[in-house]
Write an enzyme that holds these catalytic residues in place. Structure first.
Site, PDB file in Angstrom:
ATOM      1  N   GLU A 447       0.836  -1.186   0.000  1.00 45.51           N
ATOM      2  CA  GLU A 447       0.000   0.000   0.000  1.00 45.51           C
ATOM      3  C   GLU A 447       0.882   1.252   0.000  1.00 45.51           C
ATOM      4  O   GLU A 447       1.744   1.410   0.848  1.00 45.51           O
ATOM      5  CB  GLU A 447      -0.870  -0.048   1.263  1.00 45.51           C
ATOM      6  CG  GLU A 447      -1.543   1.232   1.637  1.00 45.51           C
ATOM      7  CD  GLU A 447      -2.138   1.156   3.043  1.00 45.51           C
ATOM      8  OE1 GLU A 447      -1.880   0.160   3.749  1.00 45.51           O
ATOM      9  OE2 GLU A 447      -2.823   2.109   3.425  1.00 45.51           O
ATOM     10  N   ASP A 525      -3.615  -0.242  10.117  1.00 47.12           N
ATOM     11  CA  ASP A 525      -4.642   0.705  10.549  1.00 47.12           C
ATOM     12  C   ASP A 525      -5.928   0.452   9.758  1.00 47.12           C
ATOM     13  O   ASP A 525      -5.995  -0.499   8.982  1.00 47.12           O
ATOM     14  CB  ASP A 525      -4.164   2.155  10.358  1.00 47.12           C
ATOM     15  CG  ASP A 525      -3.820   2.441   8.903  1.00 47.12           C
ATOM     16  OD1 ASP A 525      -4.100   1.574   8.038  1.00 47.12           O
ATOM     17  OD2 ASP A 525      -3.268   3.519   8.621  1.00 47.12           O
TER      18      ASP A 525
END
Ligand code: 28F
Length: 661
Positions: A447, A525
């Site tokens: 990511e 997260d």
């Protein structure tokens, strides 16, 4: 009645009998598959099969299964009761033959009302007797209760050596009193010397008995667990048989119409079918012959599929839903979302495999085909709304498959635009490994650009490739495949497909996967979790085989770095849990400094390698997809609107796997 007691007389016959049961005792696995839990439960199925035969013969409507506090098991039916007269061939009472002679029973001949039996596992009551510490049979017949007991007996042989007799009759067949009922009751104690654990599982019994109750319409099956602890008791009875079965299987799903049920008989093959469409895309067809599940299907199922498809195509043409130039829809097109149970009964079914998982009898094909053909065209004429819906769904399903094909072709043959630009690279976001080795190479899907940078620098370039995604990949859940893949698709997803090398849709081939492991590496997260879900959804939807093969993983970056300042390097501990963090903190004392990693980008290349990418030290979560049926449910959850159940599912179904590299 007979008071003959075999334990005192040794005739040639007795010796032959004993040899048979001894053989079972010596090699239990050959008769019941295993001496583990499966084998233990197999004993119960064997006895129940005899009761089921009595049901199929039309003489029995109640079966009672009891687990006693001492762990022995009773099975009782209200059939005719085993005949109690002398067996001509053996010169002993029929029940004694049934329990002491291997393969005893008239189940395989015919002409005795037992023709419909599948012969099931074909070994029968004597095998159960041979593997029991003791077994008692009670027969209720002609106003009498008949009883005989068998035991495992150890004694000193004529040569002074210890020897055993398995399933030895320790009483004759005796009359124990009067009764007004009819039937047979068998109670046995599985021998703990054969089975490691003689505790049967309530859940296993309940599922099998429930399925049997669905298949034996109108029969009541009682299950009563009387072992100490939580006593459980249940009864199964389905007046509607397999129609209720389909209702049960579709429970909780969005169904598109009422369940359709029919039955018929042709050439001595009895056929029952129940089906109902739901809004899933997978097909679920359960098939049985004489209540035996045919896991690998066979002639009856192909007869069904042919007739089902043909009836629908004929209807579609007659009603101009398929035009002159349209090709016929295929069985696959028609079966998306189909939940069906096909149950047939026939004499002497022939199976293609020893395990009876695949029916080979040709007459089953023709009978099922004829009956389904007739009933389906009738059904379609009577229910034009449902017919229309089934056909429209099939047309849509074919359209989607064609789109997938186009998309896959577009992927294989890169578009002209790309060519004009000159040399075509897959994507500037993709950094391949330097060696080509599909058995070793790993793809990290990462990511964000900064994490991608760390990963590229931190990796072992020999076998680790990195693909960095910018932002979130699109949500594949709500999209049609051609909106995701191909010229009009999503760039990120196209890149993933291209990099994997497997193709997609009909072209998909897991063997062409360029990687041994595909590892999703995101921040720990919320956004990271979301990206994980989106990527997993993509894999579930379009590459389930990779998951099945255990190729898809989630990387686990640590949550904390604990270190003592001043002494760089040696005094760093990474923590994945609060516990680990606390321990490290204790160890380093007051000087300890704690850093909470919020993103992969906060780690430098070396740290990322040490903690998350190095096969020797990293922790990976293997994405696990046990069964296809379960997978379907999972996809529903993953594809659904509600995020919480998805999250929940991911949390409870991904498991930690420490690599042993
Ligand atoms: C709890 C287990 O085993 N039930 C059984 C019958 C009924 C007959 C039968 C069984 C005939 C030729 C052997 C009765 N009347 N439950 C059971 N119920 N076996 S086992 O016949 C045995 C065979 O060789 C039965 C008329 N015909 C058959």
């Amino acid at each position: 009645m007979s008071h003959q007691n075999l334990s005192v007389a040794y005739s040639d016959d007795d010796i032959r009998v004993l040899k048979g049961l001894t053989a079972v005792r010596v090699r239990p696995g050959m008769y019941i598959g295993s001496t583990g839990s499966r084998g233990l439960h197999h004993l119960i199925w064997e006895i129940i099969d005899n009761s089921k035969d009595e049901v199929l013969a039309g003489y029995c409507d109640t079966i009672k299964v009891t687990i006693h506090p001492d762990r022995s098991i009773s099975i009782e039916d209200n059939g005719r009761g085993i005949p109690t007269g002398m067996n001509k061939d053996e010169g002993i009472p029929t029940p004694t033959v049934v329990f002491t002679v291997l393969h005893a029973g008239g189940k395989f001949g015919g002409g005795d009302g037992y023709k419909k039996s599948g012969g099931l596992h074909g070994v029968g009551a004597s095998v159960v007797n041979a593997l029991s510490e003791w077994l008692e049979v009670e027969i209720y017949r002609d106003g009498n209760i008949y009883r005989q007991r068998f035991e495992y007996v150890e004694e000193t042989g004529p040569d002074g050596q210890p020897q055993f007799k398995a399933g030895h009759p320790v009483t004759g067949l005796e009359i124990a009193g009067p009764t007004r009922k009819t039937g047979t009751k068998v109670t046995f104690m599985p021998d703990a010397r054969v089975f490691g654990d003689i505790n049967v599982q309530y859940e296993v019994l309940r599922e099998r008995l429930r399925d049997n109750a669905f298949l034996l319409k109108g029969v009541t099956i009682h299950l009563n667990d009387m072992r100490p602890g939580a006593p459980e008791k249940e009864s199964f009875h389905y007046e509607q048989g397999i129609k209720a079965f389909v209702g049960f299987l579709n429970d909780g799903k969005n169904t598109l119409h009422d369940i359709f049920y029919f039955e018929g008989e042709k050439d001595s093959v009895e056929v029952e079918l129940a089906f109902q469409y739901n809004d899933n895309t997978s097909e679920n067809l359960l098939s049985y012959v004489n209540t035996i599940p045919t896991i690998d299907e066979g002639t009856h199922v192909s007869g069904f599929r042919n007739a089902f498809t043909k009836a629908l195509n004929d209807y579609a043409r007659r009603n101009s839903m398929l035009k002159k130039n349209d090709k016929n829809l295929t069985g696959n097109d028609y079966r998306e979302g189909l939940m069906a149970v096909l149950s047939i009964r026939m004499d002497d079914p022939q199976f293609e495999s020893q395990t009876k998982d695949k029916l080979g009898s040709e007459e089953a094909r023709s009978s099922v085909e004829a009956i389904v053909s007739e009933k389906m065209s009738y059904f379609l004429e009577e229910n034009p709304d449902i017919a229309r819906l089934m056909i429209e769904r099939a047309i849509e399903s074919r359209r989607i498959k064609e789109e997938i094909k186009k998309a896959a072709e577009a992927l294989r043959n890169p578009n002209k635009k790309g060519k004009k630009k000159g040399k075509r690279t897959i994507s500037d976001k993709y950094t391949p490994a330097s060696k080509k080795d599909a058995d070793r190479n790993e793809l990290f899907i990462v990511e964000g650009d900064s994490a991608g940078g760390s990963a590229i620098n931190g990796r072992d370039r020999n076998f680790q490739a990195v693909l960095s995604l910018r932002g979130k990949p699109i949500n594949v859940e709500k999209k049609k495949i051609y909106e995701i893949i191909g010229p009009n698709g999503n760039e990120e997803i196209n890149t993933i497909v291209e990099v994997l090398g497997t193709g997609i849709g009909d072209d998909f081939n897991a063997n062409q996967c360029a990687f041994h492991k595909v590892i999703v590496m995101t921040d720990a997260d919320y956004d990271g979790a979301h990206i994980q879900i989106l990527l997993l959804t993509l894999f579930y939807r379009y590459f389930p085989e990779l998951i099945k093969r255990g190729r898809v993983f989630i990387a686990q970056p640590p949550l904390y770095k604990v270190h003592r300042p001043g002494k760089k390097g040696q005094d760093i501990v990474y923590a994945w849990t609060e516990e680990e963090k606390d321990m490290a903190q204790k160890k380093f004392g007051k000087q300890a400094e704690i850093q909470r990693y919020k993103g992969l980008g906060e780690m430098n290349a070396e740290q990322l390698w040490d903690t998350t990418m190095n096969p020797g030290t990293r922790k990976l979560i293997q994405v696990d997809l046990e069964e296809a049926a379960e997978a379907e449910r999972i996809v529903t959850i993953l594809m659904g609107d509600k995020v919480p159940p998805r999250r929940e599912w991911i949390e409870s179904n991904v498991k930690f796997v420490m690599e042993e590299e």
